[in-house]
Each structure stands twice: as C-alpha cells, then as structure tokens.
Design an enzyme around this catalytic site. Structure first.
Site, short mmCIF file in Angstrom:
data_model
loop_
_atom_site.label_atom_id
_atom_site.label_comp_id
_atom_site.label_asym_id
_atom_site.label_seq_id
_atom_site.Cartn_x
_atom_site.Cartn_y
_atom_site.Cartn_z
CB VAL A 48 69.10 47.92 -59.29
CG1 VAL A 48 69.18 46.43 -58.98
CG2 VAL A 48 69.58 48.18 -60.72
CB ALA A 49 67.71 48.78 -54.23
CE LYS A 68 65.62 62.44 -57.97
NZ LYS A 68 66.78 63.15 -57.39
NE ARG A 77 76.89 53.30 -58.13
CZ ARG A 77 76.16 52.21 -57.90
NH1 ARG A 77 76.63 51.03 -58.17
NH2 ARG A 77 74.96 52.32 -57.43
CB ALA A 79 81.60 51.55 -66.48
NE ARG A 306 86.62 51.73 -58.62
CZ ARG A 306 85.33 51.64 -58.90
NH1 ARG A 306 84.44 52.19 -58.10
NH2 ARG A 306 84.92 51.00 -59.98
CD GLU A 391 75.40 55.50 -54.45
OE1 GLU A 391 76.32 56.33 -54.34
OE2 GLU A 391 74.95 55.14 -55.56
CB SER A 407 77.13 49.16 -55.56
OG SER A 407 77.39 49.14 -56.94
CG LEU A 408 75.18 46.99 -60.05
CD1 LEU A 408 75.60 46.56 -61.44
CD2 LEU A 408 73.87 47.76 -60.12
#
Length: 559
Positions: A48-49, A68, A77, A79, A306, A391, A407-408
C-alpha cells in the site's frame, strides 16, 4: 491536537472495489531488456505504501516498482482495518489511544501528522474506487484498545486488499510507472555515500540486474517469517530492512514485534488472525482445561490490549503444557454468527471448525514489526537518497506498540509524504547519536560458539531459526534465552548455494533481521510496549523512554 477527520459518515456505503483476490499489474507494463535500467525513482515493494508513493512519483518522472510477485499484501494482515475516526471527539481519543499504546516511545509530531493528513488520503482512495465503478460497503467498528468505534472496514472482505486493488487500478494505465515483477531485491547500490540504485535477482531468468535512479524508496512490508508462527505471508522476509542495514542505514526499535493473540491453530491451516471484534462481541478465552483465564490477568478480560492477551495466552499454554488455548463462541446463536462474521465462519469451517458449535483453538503469532528503518517525517533515512515507508520503516507513529488500524493509515499518509520527499530531494533531519556508547548489549559485539549448530540444509537452518526466535525471542523474553539466541544467530551461516535463488536471499535477510531483533531485545533491559522481559518486568523509570538504534556491526544503542 489534530483536526477532526469529518465527513466519514457520508462515506458509509461508498465504493472502494469489489471483493476478491489481488490482481497483479498488467504484463504489458513490465520492463524488458538486459543490463542496467534507468529511472528517476525506484520503489522496492508493491505494498500500500509503495503503490501510493509510486502514484505521486509518476507525476515527476519515470518510476520502477520492484516486486517479488505483483501487487501484494506482503505483511499478511488480511483482516486489518483502517483507523478513521469520524468526529473531533473521536479523533482526540484515537490520538490519545495511539500515544498510550506507544508506551512513551511514539513521536508525538508523527502521530499528529498522521491524523492531520488522514482525511485527504482516505478520501482520495475512496474517490478512486468510486471512479472505478465498483461498490464495497464500509462500516465503523472498535477493537480492544480503541476507546470508541473508529476503524473503517470493508464489510465482508479485506480492507488492505481493497486498498491495494484501488491503487493498482489507478497505477495500471500510467505509462511512466513500470512494475518489474518476480524481482527479489538483493542489495542497494551505494556510490560516494549516496544510494543510487538497486541490484535485484530476476527470478524469471535467474540473472542479476541493476536499476539506477536518483532516489530509492523501501516499502517491502513485514518480517514475520523470522518466526515459526506468523500471520504474515511467505513474502514477509524483512528484505527491505536487511538491505538498508547492510548499506549502513540506522535501524530503530527492532525489539518491538507485535504478536496477534488469537490466530487459528489447526493442523494444515494457515495461522489466520481472528479479529478482535469476536472478543468485542463477548467471546471467551479458555485454557485446555476449559477454564476462563483472562479476568485473572487484566481487568478488561478478553478486551485487554493485544500484548497483554498474548502474554496471558503464552503463560496459560506454559502452565497447561499445551500449544494453544480456546476461543469460545458457543453460547451465541449460530445464524447470528454466520451473518456477523461470514469470513471467519467460512475460513474456520474450511478446516472443520464450526465457530458456533466448536471451541476454536488459537495461539499468538508474529503479526507486525513495529520497528524498522529509521526515517524522519518525510520518509528520509540516514542514507542520502534512501527513503522508507510502511511496515519496513520506523516513522515514529507506533512507538513501542501498534494500535490496530494505524498501520494502513500510516502507509497511505507516509507513503505520500515519502514520495514528496523524494521529488524534493529532501535530506533526513533525524537527530541521532553519531557514535554508540550510551547502552550496549554484552553479546552483540563479538561472535561466540553457536549452541546448537544450524542444520546442514537450507530447510533445516530456516526451521531452526524460526523455532529459536519463537521460543527465545517471542512473546515472553528472558535474558539467559536472549543471550543464547544472540550467540546462535551471530555464529550461524547459510549453506553454500551453486545457483542464486530467491530462497537463498530470503534466508540471508531473515537471519540478519533475526539478529537485529534478538540483539535489540537483549539490550533493552525493561518491559515496554510489546517487548516483555520476564527478568525486567517493569519499565526503566531511571531514564526517559528511549529508542534502540542499530547501525552496521556496531553495538545496539539506547538513546
């Protein structure tokens, strides 16, 4: 305090893209030919980044994206949702939640940038999806560490996957943007102290190739394959971090690896992360003796953060000599569960687990690398012309722990910022010590005999490495075991390989990032965020919260 995101309610039901698998960029967009390739910008990783940055970069020059595979969710990730608070009050709470999760190590300015620029970035993606003419309904939800519902989720499908599909569709017709698929990044090209390109392995021809440019962005995603149990896809081998480290970039906070507490543990099944929303609905955690145990560990029970959940589960597994605990949804109506959690229900049923009738075996698994290549707010690293986002980077947003959904958002916001930094040619303004010496690991400065020796085959060596990391550098860490891990990792070497292959370089990269994680974990003699030391169970209050910094073969520094 960051401004209100606003306008999200009217996006409910708006289009992103239809559900389904990720479609790679068209074959016609791939570059051909031999010898050195030239571009204005290189993006390593179709995350995404990476794709978000590539869209901006393509307006300023020719862009090569090395991947790759094709476009990919390299961190696995599936979900994951997108943090998107919808009013000023929720923004303020989410800002506070992020700093609280980061346990003193967040860069407050980085978090403020994240929320200030979130509205425009999210609106862009949703607008691009709407232009494509497809619709996916978006809904708000909350997860354990959020004070209020502020996660924007693509209902019935993967939010991260939907975002990748939108970005890929936007990128496909751009003539100045080229995807080189099946290109494993081997090393950065550094000349006169400046990064000026990338050498990669072309898996289609088994040949090494080079592409040169005035700036390089690393956006390769995670490193979960360093662990035996991980939610990450096989591509998550930490190659971007390893490349940057070999080139001399500063790597930050590698000890902070987040473990998803409830991943499916069934023979033959991938460790699929089961969402926090199951526990928010009232699911219980039980040990193999069917005892509910979370209320003994945290006042929030199953809704604890978590890291606390993962540690509690690990302790119960040790106490009961088991490799899993149970997630219990059996007191709920079957029809309601199927409707509320269709993807979870279908996935578990595929492996003969009926979540309405059966206890679901789960265990913690490596999920998200909080640390990475140290960057400033514009993605610039300590090496001229090298940038990082997503990430693989440590932008300061996450600190010592990762708040679900951030993160997104970080990938969208800082992917765009890194692109602008590359276009402007900005140099890093990171304030880092010039020499090590503040706090050093006792095991990281020399090589000791390995105990045990790594396996003679590549498969054996990788299996040993992953088991070592899971058992000695996992959810609960102890100094003695960390010393043993560092000694093994520092003396381990890979078997010789007659022909270059992706497997060869993936294992080299995993070995190097595993060393960084273990050495950093040994250096930090405290418990903070997702890093828990049983021999140092409290925070070190004698210093302000510190960053761990790694550079080359120098000892790890806390600063």
């Amino acid at each position: 305090m960051p401004r209100a995101v606003g306008r999200f309610e009217r996006w409910l039901g708006c289009a992103i893209l239809e559900a389904g698998g990720i479609i790679p960029l068209s074959a016609g967009s791939e570059m051909s030919g031999v010898g050195d390739q030239k571009a204005d910008f290189i993006v390593v990783g179709a995350t995404v980044a990476g794709l978000r940055a590539a869209l901006n970069l393509s307006q300023a020059g020719r862009v090569v994206v090395l991947s790759k595979v094709g476009s990919q969710i390299s961190d696995g990730r599936h979900a994951e949702a997108l943090s998107a608070p919808s009013d000023e009050d929720k923004v303020a709470l989410h800002f506070h939640d992020t700093l609280s999760a980061g346990d003193g190590v967040c860069g407050e300015d980085a978090v403020r940038i994240l929320f200030d620029e979130a509205p425009a970035r999210i609106e862009e993606v949703i607008g691009w999806g709407r232009q494509a003419g497809h619709e996916t309904k978006l809904v708000f939800s909350a997860e354990g560490t959020h004070s209020r519902p502020c996660l924007l989720r693509a209902e019935g499908t993967s939010t991260a996957g939907e975002m990748l599909r939108v970005l890929e569709a936007r990128a496909r017709p751009l003539h100045g943007l080229h995807l080189q698929s099946h290109a494993y990044p081997v090393d950065l090209i550094v000349e006169e102290g400046r990064v000026c390109g990338v050498m990669y392995l072309d898996e289609k021809t088994s040949a090494f190739r080079r592409v040169r440019a005035k700036a390089v962005l690393i956006s390769t995603g995670g490193l979960g394959q360093a662990y035996r149990e991980t939610t990450n896809l096989p591509a998550a081998s930490g190659d971007g971090v390893a490349m940057a480290w070999r080139a001399g970039a500063v790597i930050r906070n590698m000890e902070f690896v987040e473990f998803h507490p409830t991943t499916l543990h069934v023979k033959g099944a991938p460790p699929v992360p089961l969402p926090e929303s199951l526990r928010s609905e009232g699911a219980y955690l039980r040990n193999v003796d069917l005892e509910r145990f979370m209320p003994q560990h945290h006042e929030a029970g199953e809704l604890a953060p978590r890291d606390i959940l993962s540690r509690a589960i690990a302790l119960e597994m040790q106490k009961c000599h088991s490799s899993f605990v149970y997630l219990d949804l059996t007191r709920f109506d079957s029809e309601k569960l199927q409707k509320r959690f269709p993807r979870v229900y279908e996935t578990c049923l595929r492996y003969n687990v009926d979540i309405a009738a059966d206890l679901i075996p789960v265990q913690p698994a490596a999920h998200f690398s909080v640390g990475g290549i140290a960057t400033d707010f514009n993605g610039a690293t300590t090496l001229p012309s090298l940038y990082a986002a997503g990430e693989a980077a440590s932008s300061g947003v996450h600190g010592a722990n990762y708040l679900p959904g951030n993160s997104l958002l970080e990938e969208l916001v800082f992917g765009a910022r890194a692109a602008q930094g590359m276009i402007d040619g900005r140099r890093s303004d990171l304030s880092l010590p010039e020499a090590p010496g503040i706090a050093r690991t006792r095991a990281g400065s020399g090589r000791s005999p390995a105990q045990p020796q790594p396996g003679g085959s590549r498969e054996g060596m990788l299996s040993n490495l992953q088991s070592l990391m899971s058992e000695k550098v996992g959810v609960i860490r102890r100094g003695k075991e960390l010393h043993e891990a560092v000694r093994w990792l520092e003396s381990a070497s890979l078997p010789e390989c007659q022909h270059p292959s992706r497997v060869q370089y993936e294992q080299r990269d995993l070995l190097e990032v595993a060393r960084l994680i273990a050495r950093s974990a040994l250096t930090r003699e405290e418990s903070r965020g997702v890093h828990y030391r049983a021999d140092f169970p409290l925070r070190d209050e004698t210093h302000p919260p510190r960053q761990s910094l790694a550079r080359g073969n120098e000892p790890i520094v806390l600063s």
